[in-house]
Scaffold this active site. Structure first.
Site, PDB file in Angstrom:
ATOM      1  N   TYR A   2     142.160  90.402 121.279  1.00  6.73           N
ATOM      2  CA  TYR A   2     141.223  90.875 122.309  1.00  6.73           C
ATOM      3  C   TYR A   2     141.242  92.404 122.382  1.00  6.73           C
ATOM      4  O   TYR A   2     140.195  93.049 122.405  1.00  6.73           O
ATOM      5  CB  TYR A   2     141.596  90.259 123.662  1.00  6.73           C
ATOM      6  CG  TYR A   2     140.696  90.681 124.799  1.00  6.73           C
ATOM      7  CD1 TYR A   2     139.408  90.175 124.909  1.00  6.73           C
ATOM      8  CD2 TYR A   2     141.125  91.602 125.761  1.00  6.73           C
ATOM      9  CE1 TYR A   2     138.573  90.565 125.949  1.00  6.73           C
ATOM     10  CE2 TYR A   2     140.306  91.992 126.803  1.00  6.73           C
ATOM     11  CZ  TYR A   2     139.033  91.464 126.896  1.00  6.73           C
ATOM     12  OH  TYR A   2     138.205  91.863 127.920  1.00  6.73           O
ATOM     13  N   SER A  30     136.857  97.066 128.255  1.00  8.99           N
ATOM     14  CA  SER A  30     138.032  96.704 129.056  1.00  8.99           C
ATOM     15  C   SER A  30     139.008  97.881 129.035  1.00  8.99           C
ATOM     16  O   SER A  30     138.976  98.699 128.102  1.00  8.99           O
ATOM     17  CB  SER A  30     138.705  95.476 128.435  1.00  8.99           C
ATOM     18  OG  SER A  30     139.961  95.250 129.024  1.00  8.99           O
TER      19      SER A  30
HETATM   20  N1  LIG Z   1     137.636  89.005 133.598  1.00 10.58           N
HETATM   21  C1  LIG Z   1     138.384  90.045 133.300  1.00 10.58           C
HETATM   22  O1  LIG Z   1     139.547  90.166 133.750  1.00 10.58           O
HETATM   23  C2  LIG Z   1     137.823  91.146 132.422  1.00 10.58           C
HETATM   24  C3  LIG Z   1     138.508  92.373 132.396  1.00 10.58           C
HETATM   25  C4  LIG Z   1     138.020  93.399 131.584  1.00 10.58           C
HETATM   26  C5  LIG Z   1     136.871  93.196 130.832  1.00 10.58           C
HETATM   27  N2  LIG Z   1     136.214  91.992 130.882  1.00 10.58           N
HETATM   28  C6  LIG Z   1     135.033  91.832 130.042  1.00 10.58           C
HETATM   29  O2  LIG Z   1     133.912  91.555 130.860  1.00 10.58           O
HETATM   30  C7  LIG Z   1     132.960  90.788 130.134  1.00 10.58           C
HETATM   31  C8  LIG Z   1     132.513  89.614 130.983  1.00 10.58           C
HETATM   32  O3  LIG Z   1     133.626  88.788 131.248  1.00 10.58           O
HETATM   33  P1  LIG Z   1     133.763  87.894 132.571  1.00 10.58           P
HETATM   34  O4  LIG Z   1     135.038  88.271 133.215  1.00 10.58           O
HETATM   35  O5  LIG Z   1     132.534  87.923 133.384  1.00 10.58           O
HETATM   36  O6  LIG Z   1     134.002  86.443 131.889  1.00 10.58           O
HETATM   37  P2  LIG Z   1     133.193  85.072 131.982  1.00 10.58           P
HETATM   38  O7  LIG Z   1     132.931  84.702 133.396  1.00 10.58           O
HETATM   39  O8  LIG Z   1     133.977  84.116 131.140  1.00 10.58           O
HETATM   40  O9  LIG Z   1     131.785  85.416 131.288  1.00 10.58           O
HETATM   41  C9  LIG Z   1     131.628  85.506 129.901  1.00 10.58           C
HETATM   42  C10 LIG Z   1     130.161  85.329 129.565  1.00 10.58           C
HETATM   43  O10 LIG Z   1     129.987  85.441 128.136  1.00 10.58           O
HETATM   44  C11 LIG Z   1     129.171  84.362 127.697  1.00 10.58           C
HETATM   45  N3  LIG Z   1     129.478  84.041 126.310  1.00 10.58           N
HETATM   46  C12 LIG Z   1     130.691  83.799 125.758  1.00 10.58           C
HETATM   47  N4  LIG Z   1     130.568  83.503 124.455  1.00 10.58           N
HETATM   48  C13 LIG Z   1     129.237  83.555 124.178  1.00 10.58           C
HETATM   49  C14 LIG Z   1     128.465  83.338 122.998  1.00 10.58           C
HETATM   50  N5  LIG Z   1     129.040  82.997 121.826  1.00 10.58           N
HETATM   51  N6  LIG Z   1     127.117  83.463 123.059  1.00 10.58           N
HETATM   52  C15 LIG Z   1     126.522  83.780 124.238  1.00 10.58           C
HETATM   53  N7  LIG Z   1     127.200  84.024 125.381  1.00 10.58           N
HETATM   54  C16 LIG Z   1     128.539  83.895 125.346  1.00 10.58           C
HETATM   55  C17 LIG Z   1     129.515  83.222 128.660  1.00 10.58           C
HETATM   56  O11 LIG Z   1     128.444  82.295 128.747  1.00 10.58           O
HETATM   57  P3  LIG Z   1     128.379  80.825 128.090  1.00 10.58           P
HETATM   58  O12 LIG Z   1     129.755  80.238 128.151  1.00 10.58           O
HETATM   59  O13 LIG Z   1     127.372  80.121 128.937  1.00 10.58           O
HETATM   60  O14 LIG Z   1     127.888  81.070 126.705  1.00 10.58           O
HETATM   61  C18 LIG Z   1     129.623  83.974 129.980  1.00 10.58           C
HETATM   62  O15 LIG Z   1     128.355  84.130 130.553  1.00 10.58           O
HETATM   63  C19 LIG Z   1     133.647  90.394 128.820  1.00 10.58           C
HETATM   64  O16 LIG Z   1     133.182  91.229 127.771  1.00 10.58           O
HETATM   65  C20 LIG Z   1     135.118  90.656 129.092  1.00 10.58           C
HETATM   66  O17 LIG Z   1     135.818  90.985 127.911  1.00 10.58           O
HETATM   67  C21 LIG Z   1     136.668  90.980 131.663  1.00 10.58           C
END
Ligand SMILES: NC(=O)c1ccc[n+]([C@@H]2O[C@H](COP(=O)([O-])OP(=O)(O)OC[C@H]3O[C@@H](n4cnc5c(N)ncnc54)[C@H](OP(=O)(O)O)[C@@H]3O)[C@@H](O)[C@H]2O)c1
Length: 261
Positions: free
Chosen positions: A157, A144
């Site tokens: 975070y 991030s």
């Molecule tokens: N969204 C943003 O604004 C943003 C910005 C910068 C970086 N990011 C990073 O991008 C990445 C993806 O985020 P996203 O935005 O796509 O969020 P998201 O839609 O909430 O996806 C998160 C994923 O992680 C999985 N997950 C969470 N805990 C888990 C566990 N204990 N075991 C296995 N799987 C797990 C969830 O699946 P289940 O719930 O089915 O387990 C889901 O598939 C993250 O690392 C986040 O920090 C996001």
């Protein structure tokens, strides 16, 4: 430098049941990669598999909690049953926490570090022998912009993503001679389920998601960085500006973030 190629590659994508991970898994399968797709929600992973049924690559769902060491070993065993080598590991699964540190529980810090940091590095440790068996492998860590610059209300975070950043830099240098590339991808706010499932304290503020990037676009840019075997990439203009300001003029970044962050 030899480009990384998806066709026929064996890959793992964590956090593939929604958002950025779903899109990375889909786009890799569309381009001929076989993807072991990891997350806890089975029905979502099956939906992903169905959505990619016409793709040249295969989606192989693997449901479980990445913080469980036995499950991490099962992922590696599943991959080993498909191929003796692994061409790509995308460490994408992650969770957030919103609200001041002083009002948060120790459990929030533990959970965020377990998912975002320990699960990521320990899965990578297990995957290293299979990555080393490939002659062109990439480890892609989805971090991030907040792994470059801390902001208020997201201290745990930010700490977890700074940890991923530092570990990625060390690992990249350690693996430089082995031919394994470590690519650090730093998105800004992305329109996913991330904020719906973030662990919040009572004082948490409503989050501003204006100008959020789509998960599809983040996935496209991440895959382009993997193919070019980039060291790191910051995705949005606002994110680049923040990183640049923090590196060149930290006192100004500190003042602006304390006031408006
Ligand atoms: N969204 C943003 O604004 C943003 C910005 C910068 C970086 N990011 C990073 O991008 C990445 C993806 O985020 P996203 O935005 O796509 O969020 P998201 O839609 O909430 O996806 C998160 C994923 O992680 C999985 N997950 C969470 N805990 C888990 C566990 N204990 N075991 C296995 N799987 C797990 C969830 O699946 P289940 O719930 O089915 O387990 C889901 O598939 C993250 O690392 C986040 O920090 C996001």
């Amino acid at each position: 430098m030899v480009r990384w190629r998806p066709t026929g590659a064996t890959t793992i994508v964590t956090g593939a049941s929604s958002g950025i991970g779903w899109e990375i898994a889909r786009q890799l399968a569309d381009r001929g990669a076989n993807v072991v797709a990891v997350a806890r929600r089975t029905e979502r992973l099956e939906k992903l598999q169905t959505s990619a049924s016409a793709a040249p690559g295969e989606i192989i769902p693997m449901a479980g909690d990445l913080t469980d060491p036995a499950f991490r070993q099962q992922i590696i065993d599943r991959v080993a049953a498909i191929s003796p080598h692994l061409e790509l590991l995308v460490n994408n699964a992650g969770i957030g926490g919103i609200g001041p540190f002083a009002e948060a529980s120790p459990e929030r810090l533990r959970r965020i570090m377990e998912v975002n940091f320990f699960a990521t590095v320990e899965l990578t440790r297990l995957a290293l022998p299979m990555l080393q068996a490939s002659d062109n492998a990439v480890i892609c860590n989805i971090s991030s912009v907040l792994g470059h610059r801390g902001v208020p209300g997201k201290s745990e975070y930010c700490a977890s993503k700074f940890a991923i950043h530092g570990w990625s830099d060390s690992l990249r240098a350690e693996l430089a001679r082995s031919g394994i590339q470590v690519t650090l991808v730093s998105p800004s706010t992305t329109a996913s389920e991330f904020f719906d499932v973030a662990i919040e304290t009572q004082a948490a503020q409503a989050q501003h998601r204006r100008g959020a990037m789509s998960p599809a676009r983040v996935a496209q840019l991440a895959i382009a960085a993997i193919e070019k075997r980039r060291d790191e990439i910051v995705l949005s203009p606002g994110g680049k500006l923040l990183v640049y300001l923090d590196r060149c003029c930290p006192w100004l970044a500190n003042r602006l973030i304390a006031r408006f962050g």
